[in-house]
Write a protein that holds these residues in place. Structure first.
Motif, PDB file in Angstrom:
ATOM      1  N   SER A  24       3.801   0.679  15.191  1.00 52.93           N
ATOM      2  CA  SER A  24       4.605   1.599  14.389  1.00 52.93           C
ATOM      3  C   SER A  24       4.449   1.397  12.873  1.00 52.93           C
ATOM      4  O   SER A  24       5.119   2.082  12.097  1.00 52.93           O
ATOM      5  N   VAL A  25       3.559   0.506  12.456  1.00 51.62           N
ATOM      6  CA  VAL A  25       3.338   0.300  11.014  1.00 51.62           C
ATOM      7  C   VAL A  25       2.952   1.615  10.320  1.00 51.62           C
ATOM      8  O   VAL A  25       3.492   1.911   9.248  1.00 51.62           O
ATOM      9  N   PRO A  26       2.059   2.452  10.887  1.00 53.16           N
ATOM     10  CA  PRO A  26       1.746   3.721  10.213  1.00 53.16           C
ATOM     11  C   PRO A  26       2.976   4.618  10.007  1.00 53.16           C
ATOM     12  O   PRO A  26       3.093   5.277   8.973  1.00 53.16           O
ATOM     13  N   ALA A  27       3.889   4.637  10.956  1.00 49.05           N
ATOM     14  CA  ALA A  27       5.104   5.439  10.806  1.00 49.05           C
ATOM     15  C   ALA A  27       5.969   4.886   9.674  1.00 49.05           C
ATOM     16  O   ALA A  27       6.566   5.657   8.911  1.00 49.05           O
ATOM     17  N   LEU A  28       6.045   3.566   9.551  1.00 50.87           N
ATOM     18  CA  LEU A  28       6.780   2.960   8.439  1.00 50.87           C
ATOM     19  C   LEU A  28       6.134   3.356   7.114  1.00 50.87           C
ATOM     20  O   LEU A  28       6.809   3.762   6.167  1.00 50.87           O
ATOM     21  N   LEU A  29       4.813   3.257   7.042  1.00 51.47           N
ATOM     22  CA  LEU A  29       4.102   3.556   5.800  1.00 51.47           C
ATOM     23  C   LEU A  29       4.246   5.013   5.384  1.00 51.47           C
ATOM     24  O   LEU A  29       4.151   5.328   4.195  1.00 51.47           O
ATOM     25  N   ALA A  30       4.497   5.907   6.326  1.00 53.00           N
ATOM     26  CA  ALA A  30       4.717   7.312   5.990  1.00 53.00           C
ATOM     27  C   ALA A  30       5.975   7.504   5.154  1.00 53.00           C
ATOM     28  O   ALA A  30       6.134   8.539   4.498  1.00 53.00           O
ATOM     29  N   LEU A  31       6.862   6.501   5.139  1.00 55.54           N
ATOM     30  CA  LEU A  31       8.083   6.561   4.345  1.00 55.54           C
ATOM     31  C   LEU A  31       7.870   6.046   2.922  1.00 55.54           C
ATOM     32  O   LEU A  31       8.789   6.058   2.108  1.00 55.54           O
ATOM     33  N   TYR A  32       6.651   5.590   2.626  1.00 56.60           N
ATOM     34  CA  TYR A  32       6.312   5.035   1.314  1.00 56.60           C
ATOM     35  C   TYR A  32       5.421   6.007   0.553  1.00 56.60           C
ATOM     36  O   TYR A  32       4.566   6.665   1.141  1.00 56.60           O
ATOM     37  N   ALA A  33       5.588   6.068  -0.757  1.00 57.82           N
ATOM     38  CA  ALA A  33       4.719   6.877  -1.616  1.00 57.82           C
ATOM     39  C   ALA A  33       3.314   6.273  -1.601  1.00 57.82           C
ATOM     40  O   ALA A  33       3.160   5.069  -1.385  1.00 57.82           O
ATOM     41  N   PRO A  34       2.283   7.091  -1.821  1.00 53.36           N
ATOM     42  CA  PRO A  34       0.914   6.568  -1.794  1.00 53.36           C
ATOM     43  C   PRO A  34       0.680   5.377  -2.729  1.00 53.36           C
ATOM     44  O   PRO A  34      -0.067   4.466  -2.387  1.00 53.36           O
ATOM     45  N   ALA A  35       1.327   5.353  -3.880  1.00 54.61           N
ATOM     46  CA  ALA A  35       1.136   4.269  -4.843  1.00 54.61           C
ATOM     47  C   ALA A  35       2.340   3.323  -4.887  1.00 54.61           C
ATOM     48  O   ALA A  35       2.609   2.693  -5.918  1.00 54.61           O
ATOM     49  N   ALA A  36       3.057   3.203  -3.781  1.00 59.53           N
ATOM     50  CA  ALA A  36       4.240   2.325  -3.738  1.00 59.53           C
ATOM     51  C   ALA A  36       3.868   0.891  -4.075  1.00 59.53           C
ATOM     52  O   ALA A  36       2.768   0.422  -3.771  1.00 59.53           O
ATOM     53  N   HIS A  37       4.816   0.189  -4.687  1.00 59.94           N
ATOM     54  CA  HIS A  37       4.643  -1.219  -5.052  1.00 59.94           C
ATOM     55  C   HIS A  37       5.513  -2.067  -4.131  1.00 59.94           C
ATOM     56  O   HIS A  37       6.689  -1.745  -3.932  1.00 59.94           O
ATOM     57  N   PHE A  38       4.936  -3.130  -3.567  1.00 54.28           N
ATOM     58  CA  PHE A  38       5.639  -4.032  -2.643  1.00 54.28           C
ATOM     59  C   PHE A  38       5.506  -5.457  -3.159  1.00 54.28           C
ATOM     60  O   PHE A  38       4.422  -5.889  -3.524  1.00 54.28           O
ATOM     61  N   LYS A  39       6.639  -6.187  -3.175  1.00 52.93           N
ATOM     62  CA  LYS A  39       6.614  -7.582  -3.606  1.00 52.93           C
ATOM     63  C   LYS A  39       7.569  -8.389  -2.745  1.00 52.93           C
ATOM     64  O   LYS A  39       8.691  -7.979  -2.487  1.00 52.93           O
ATOM     65  N   ASP A  40       7.077  -9.538  -2.274  1.00 50.57           N
ATOM     66  CA  ASP A  40       7.908 -10.526  -1.591  1.00 50.57           C
ATOM     67  C   ASP A  40       7.481 -11.894  -2.116  1.00 50.57           C
ATOM     68  O   ASP A  40       6.636 -11.971  -3.016  1.00 50.57           O
ATOM     69  N   PRO A  41       8.039 -13.006  -1.617  1.00 47.89           N
ATOM     70  CA  PRO A  41       7.661 -14.310  -2.169  1.00 47.89           C
ATOM     71  C   PRO A  41       6.184 -14.670  -2.027  1.00 47.89           C
ATOM     72  O   PRO A  41       5.700 -15.561  -2.723  1.00 47.89           O
ATOM     73  N   PHE A  42       5.424 -13.983  -1.165  1.00 45.87           N
ATOM     74  CA  PHE A  42       4.024 -14.337  -0.944  1.00 45.87           C
ATOM     75  C   PHE A  42       3.039 -13.240  -1.345  1.00 45.87           C
ATOM     76  O   PHE A  42       1.845 -13.497  -1.450  1.00 45.87           O
ATOM     77  N   ASN A  43       3.498 -12.020  -1.521  1.00 46.84           N
ATOM     78  CA  ASN A  43       2.609 -10.886  -1.760  1.00 46.84           C
ATOM     79  C   ASN A  43       3.128 -10.029  -2.899  1.00 46.84           C
ATOM     80  O   ASN A  43       4.337  -9.875  -3.068  1.00 46.84           O
ATOM     81  N   GLU A  44       2.195  -9.446  -3.625  1.00 48.12           N
ATOM     82  CA  GLU A  44       2.518  -8.395  -4.591  1.00 48.12           C
ATOM     83  C   GLU A  44       1.354  -7.419  -4.557  1.00 48.12           C
ATOM     84  O   GLU A  44       0.246  -7.749  -4.981  1.00 48.12           O
ATOM     85  N   VAL A  45       1.614  -6.248  -3.986  1.00 44.30           N
ATOM     86  CA  VAL A  45       0.540  -5.277  -3.759  1.00 44.30           C
ATOM     87  C   VAL A  45       1.016  -3.876  -4.120  1.00 44.30           C
ATOM     88  O   VAL A  45       2.217  -3.598  -4.186  1.00 44.30           O
ATOM     89  N   THR A  46       0.036  -2.995  -4.327  1.00 43.67           N
ATOM     90  CA  THR A  46       0.322  -1.597  -4.633  1.00 43.67           C
ATOM     91  C   THR A  46      -0.533  -0.717  -3.724  1.00 43.67           C
ATOM     92  O   THR A  46      -1.721  -0.966  -3.546  1.00 43.67           O
ATOM     93  N   GLY A  47       0.110   0.300  -3.174  1.00 43.33           N
ATOM     94  CA  GLY A  47      -0.578   1.271  -2.333  1.00 43.33           C
ATOM     95  C   GLY A  47      -0.323   1.045  -0.855  1.00 43.33           C
ATOM     96  O   GLY A  47      -0.107  -0.078  -0.404  1.00 43.33           O
ATOM     97  N   ARG A  48      -0.336   2.128  -0.110  1.00 42.63           N
ATOM     98  CA  ARG A  48      -0.064   2.057   1.329  1.00 42.63           C
ATOM     99  C   ARG A  48      -1.039   1.148   2.066  1.00 42.63           C
ATOM    100  O   ARG A  48      -0.635   0.396   2.950  1.00 42.63           O
ATOM    101  N   ALA A  49      -2.322   1.224   1.730  1.00 41.73           N
ATOM    102  CA  ALA A  49      -3.317   0.398   2.439  1.00 41.73           C
ATOM    103  C   ALA A  49      -3.032  -1.083   2.231  1.00 41.73           C
ATOM    104  O   ALA A  49      -3.127  -1.879   3.172  1.00 41.73           O
TER     105      ALA A  49
END
Length: 148
Positions: A24-49
């Motif tokens: 279900s990860v693709p369904a979750l990602l459909a709720l994110y903008a194409p250039a969404a920014h994600f950050k947690d204690p181990f990762n900092e990334v931009t974009g759905r991929a």
């Protein structure tokens, strides 16, 4: 089951996390903008991929990974979720429980543009690991204010 909220954007996201599986990860990602920014204690990334790689890695390295959303709060385009993350490092390892919160910002289309996770890696993870746990607990005792 995700907590009830009146904001459909937050409700959809809470449900997606509560029901999250590798499939279900693709369904979750459909709720994110194409250039969404994600950050947690181990990762900092931009974009759905890139966000997809974070979750794929989680499912590749952990067993029985699942989220339980406890609280949702929304004001305008900002939302906050508190959650518990349950997993095992190995199939036969003791279960781990990590408590945290996520700050989310939605765009005008109702998609997540910012996802920032807040959780204490030292308390919630390192202190529970065999070797690192000894060091983490020692550091916590040294840094703790004296009790009366």
């Amino acid at each position: 089951m995700a907590p009830v909220t009146t904001d459909p954007r937050v409700a959809a996201l809470a449900t997606a996390y509560t029901e999250l599986t590798r499939a279900s990860v693709p369904a979750l990602l459909a709720l994110y903008a194409p250039a969404a920014h994600f950050k947690d204690p181990f990762n900092e990334v931009t974009g759905r991929a890139a966000i997809e790689r974070v979750f794929t890695h989680m499912f590749d390295t952990l067993h029985e990974a699942r989220f339980v959303v406890a609280t949702t709060v929304c004001q305008g385009d900002d939302a906050f979720l508190t959650w518990e993350f349950h997993c095992r490092g190995q199939a036969s390892a003791p279960a781990l429980l990590i408590r945290g919160a996520s700050h989310l910002v939605f765009d005008e289309a109702g998609l997540v543009t910012l996802h920032r996770d807040y959780w204490d890696a030292a308390e919630e993870l390192y202190a529970k690991l065999p070797v690192l746990g000894v060091l983490a607990r020692w550091a916590q005792r040294r840094l703790r204010a004296p009790q009366p």
